[in-house]
Design a protein around this motif. Structure first.
Motif, PDB file in Angstrom:
ATOM      1  N   PHE A 126      62.218-117.422 -50.598  1.00 14.74           N
ATOM      2  CA  PHE A 126      63.667-117.272 -50.715  1.00 14.74           C
ATOM      3  C   PHE A 126      64.124-115.824 -50.924  1.00 14.74           C
ATOM      4  O   PHE A 126      65.069-115.385 -50.263  1.00 14.74           O
ATOM      5  N   PRO A 127      63.518-115.039 -51.836  1.00 15.70           N
ATOM      6  CA  PRO A 127      63.981-113.647 -51.994  1.00 15.70           C
ATOM      7  C   PRO A 127      63.906-112.834 -50.702  1.00 15.70           C
ATOM      8  O   PRO A 127      64.795-112.026 -50.417  1.00 15.70           O
ATOM      9  N   VAL A 128      62.840-113.051 -49.927  1.00 17.52           N
ATOM     10  CA  VAL A 128      62.702-112.311 -48.667  1.00 17.52           C
ATOM     11  C   VAL A 128      63.768-112.760 -47.674  1.00 17.52           C
ATOM     12  O   VAL A 128      64.387-111.933 -46.990  1.00 17.52           O
ATOM     13  N   LEU A 129      64.014-114.051 -47.612  1.00 17.94           N
ATOM     14  CA  LEU A 129      65.025-114.574 -46.692  1.00 17.94           C
ATOM     15  C   LEU A 129      66.402-114.010 -47.009  1.00 17.94           C
ATOM     16  O   LEU A 129      67.096-113.490 -46.120  1.00 17.94           O
ATOM     17  N   ASN A 131      67.391-111.364 -48.862  1.00 19.68           N
ATOM     18  CA  ASN A 131      67.519-109.912 -48.705  1.00 19.68           C
ATOM     19  C   ASN A 131      67.491-109.495 -47.248  1.00 19.68           C
ATOM     20  O   ASN A 131      68.196-108.560 -46.841  1.00 19.68           O
ATOM     21  N   THR A 132      66.670-110.165 -46.439  1.00 20.40           N
ATOM     22  CA  THR A 132      66.584-109.803 -45.031  1.00 20.40           C
ATOM     23  C   THR A 132      67.875-110.163 -44.294  1.00 20.40           C
ATOM     24  O   THR A 132      68.355-109.392 -43.457  1.00 20.40           O
ATOM     25  N   VAL A 133      68.439-111.313 -44.602  1.00 20.78           N
ATOM     26  CA  VAL A 133      69.727-111.680 -44.014  1.00 20.78           C
ATOM     27  C   VAL A 133      70.793-110.651 -44.392  1.00 20.78           C
ATOM     28  O   VAL A 133      71.587-110.209 -43.552  1.00 20.78           O
ATOM     29  N   LYS A 134      70.802-110.266 -45.657  1.00 21.02           N
ATOM     30  CA  LYS A 134      71.765-109.260 -46.107  1.00 21.02           C
ATOM     31  C   LYS A 134      71.568-107.938 -45.375  1.00 21.02           C
ATOM     32  O   LYS A 134      72.534-107.282 -44.972  1.00 21.02           O
ATOM     33  N   GLY A 135      70.303-107.544 -45.178  1.00 18.60           N
ATOM     34  CA  GLY A 135      70.018-106.293 -44.482  1.00 18.60           C
ATOM     35  C   GLY A 135      70.409-106.330 -43.024  1.00 18.60           C
ATOM     36  O   GLY A 135      70.932-105.357 -42.477  1.00 18.60           O
ATOM     37  N   LEU A 136      70.170-107.470 -42.369  1.00 23.16           N
ATOM     38  CA  LEU A 136      70.518-107.596 -40.956  1.00 23.16           C
ATOM     39  C   LEU A 136      72.033-107.586 -40.741  1.00 23.16           C
ATOM     40  O   LEU A 136      72.518-107.180 -39.677  1.00 23.16           O
ATOM     41  N   SER A 172      62.179-104.201 -50.253  1.00 23.33           N
ATOM     42  CA  SER A 172      62.559-104.483 -51.641  1.00 23.33           C
ATOM     43  C   SER A 172      62.273-105.940 -51.986  1.00 23.33           C
ATOM     44  O   SER A 172      61.765-106.249 -53.073  1.00 23.33           O
ATOM     45  N   ALA A 173      62.594-106.830 -51.063  1.00 23.05           N
ATOM     46  CA  ALA A 173      62.325-108.257 -51.284  1.00 23.05           C
ATOM     47  C   ALA A 173      60.831-108.541 -51.333  1.00 23.05           C
ATOM     48  O   ALA A 173      60.371-109.362 -52.136  1.00 23.05           O
ATOM     49  N   LEU A 174      60.067-107.878 -50.475  1.00 22.84           N
ATOM     50  CA  LEU A 174      58.613-108.088 -50.480  1.00 22.84           C
ATOM     51  C   LEU A 174      58.007-107.682 -51.818  1.00 22.84           C
ATOM     52  O   LEU A 174      57.099-108.361 -52.337  1.00 22.84           O
ATOM     53  N   PHE A 228      52.195-104.631 -55.401  1.00 20.26           N
ATOM     54  CA  PHE A 228      53.478-103.910 -55.473  1.00 20.26           C
ATOM     55  C   PHE A 228      53.321-102.481 -54.964  1.00 20.26           C
ATOM     56  O   PHE A 228      54.094-102.016 -54.111  1.00 20.26           O
ATOM     57  N   TYR A 229      52.324-101.765 -55.463  1.00 24.67           N
ATOM     58  CA  TYR A 229      52.177-100.355 -55.080  1.00 24.67           C
ATOM     59  C   TYR A 229      51.626-100.196 -53.666  1.00 24.67           C
ATOM     60  O   TYR A 229      51.879 -99.182 -53.011  1.00 24.67           O
ATOM     61  N   THR A 230      50.895-101.191 -53.180  1.00 22.63           N
ATOM     62  CA  THR A 230      50.477-101.156 -51.776  1.00 22.63           C
ATOM     63  C   THR A 230      51.689-101.264 -50.865  1.00 22.63           C
ATOM     64  O   THR A 230      51.818-100.525 -49.872  1.00 22.63           O
ATOM     65  N   LEU A 231      52.602-102.175 -51.205  1.00 22.92           N
ATOM     66  CA  LEU A 231      53.831-102.309 -50.427  1.00 22.92           C
ATOM     67  C   LEU A 231      54.682-101.049 -50.512  1.00 22.92           C
ATOM     68  O   LEU A 231      55.287-100.630 -49.521  1.00 22.92           O
ATOM     69  N   GLU A 232      54.728-100.451 -51.683  1.00 27.11           N
ATOM     70  CA  GLU A 232      55.496 -99.208 -51.837  1.00 27.11           C
ATOM     71  C   GLU A 232      54.896 -98.090 -50.990  1.00 27.11           C
ATOM     72  O   GLU A 232      55.628 -97.278 -50.405  1.00 27.11           O
ATOM     73  N   PHE A 233      53.577 -98.050 -50.906  1.00 21.91           N
ATOM     74  CA  PHE A 233      52.897 -97.059 -50.078  1.00 21.91           C
ATOM     75  C   PHE A 233      53.318 -97.195 -48.616  1.00 21.91           C
ATOM     76  O   PHE A 233      53.675 -96.221 -47.952  1.00 21.91           O
ATOM     77  N   PHE A 234      53.284 -98.432 -48.108  1.00 22.84           N
ATOM     78  CA  PHE A 234      53.672 -98.656 -46.710  1.00 22.84           C
ATOM     79  C   PHE A 234      55.172 -98.449 -46.506  1.00 22.84           C
ATOM     80  O   PHE A 234      55.597 -97.972 -45.451  1.00 22.84           O
TER      81      PHE A 234
END
Length: 247
Positions: A126-129, A131-136, A172-174, A228-234
């Motif tokens: 749900f958080p990814v869904l 936030n992604t809708v909001k971003g799109l 951010s959602a990820l 978390f920090y792996t995602l931040e790296f990418f």
């Protein structure tokens, strides 16, 4: 970068020292609150196996949730009817506690790998869904008018405007969902499992092996921090223009 690492590390070391002093000074029984030295001193290699199970379940569920949520967000933005029909269902899944759903997942999928993966995916979705809708939907009207003026089709608008605009929201959602995936996997292990950190917590609690419980909690935290920090790296390398704007 050095300060960003040193400050939280210093606070963590101070907290551990205070914890050790308090347990020794107050003579707290080990089964109630073990000291950091006892927790570290009783570490066993078998913990690595349990970490591997939980990390694998969480990562798999997190990946499935990310792909499905991103695909669903694109469909929601592209087709209004789909959003109106399915978004309430997504909200219903979000508001239903994973603890209530986990027994059903075990009933349907068994006590093996997939019931934990499903729990991790459900809680991460749900958080990814959202936030992604909001971003799109975030690109300003001026940019959309510009693309229309240049006669861009829907695919070009999504690829060159909406998706780049949405990537900061998506990452951010990820990062939020990465920690939730660990929670989902562990809750699934609470309900029915033969391996994993959740299983270790249940068994250790039943035998009053509190140091093992703290080891499992610490291991779960390390998995979450690593994700978390792996995602931040990418994120810094993929969404590089955000970094340039803040400098």
């Amino acid at each position: 970068m050095t300060r960003a690492f040193f400050v939280p590390f210093s606070f963590f070391v101070g907290l551990v020292i205070a914890w050790q002093v308090f347990v020794v000074a107050a003579a707290v029984p080990e089964y109630l609150l073990p000291s950091p030295l006892v927790i570290v001193g009783t570490l066993d290699k078998s913990l690595l196996t349990e970490i591997g199970y939980t990390a694998g379940e969480a990562l798999c569920g997190f990946a499935i949730a990310g792909v499905l949520a991103f695909t669903g967000a694109i469909l929601f933005v592209r087709f209004r009817t789909i959003e109106q029909g399915l978004f309430p269902i997504a909200i219903t899944l979000k508001t239903t506690p994973i603890v209530a759903i986990a027994p059903l997942l075990v009933l349907w999928l068994g006590t093996g790998w997939w019931s934990k993966v499903a729990a991790a995916a459900l809680i991460s979705f749900f958080p990814v869904l959202v936030n992604t809708v909001k971003g799109l939907k975030a690109p300003e009207a001026d940019f959309q008018d510009l693309f229309r003026t240049m006669r861009a089709d829907q695919f070009q608008v999504f690829r060159k405007l909406r998706i780049p605009y949405c990537l900061p929201y998506f990452f951010s959602a990820l990062k939020i969902s990465s920690s939730l995936a660990i929670v989902g996997a562990i809750v699934g292990e609470f309900v029915g499992a033969e391996h994993g950190l959740g299983y270790l917590i249940v068994i250790s609690s039943a035998h009053l092996e509190t140091p093992a419980v703290f080891q499992a909690i610490g291991a779960a935290a390390l998995i979450g921090i690593s994700m978390f920090y792996t995602l931040e790296f990418f994120e810094k390398r993929i969404v590089f223009w955000i970094q340039l704007e803040t400098e």
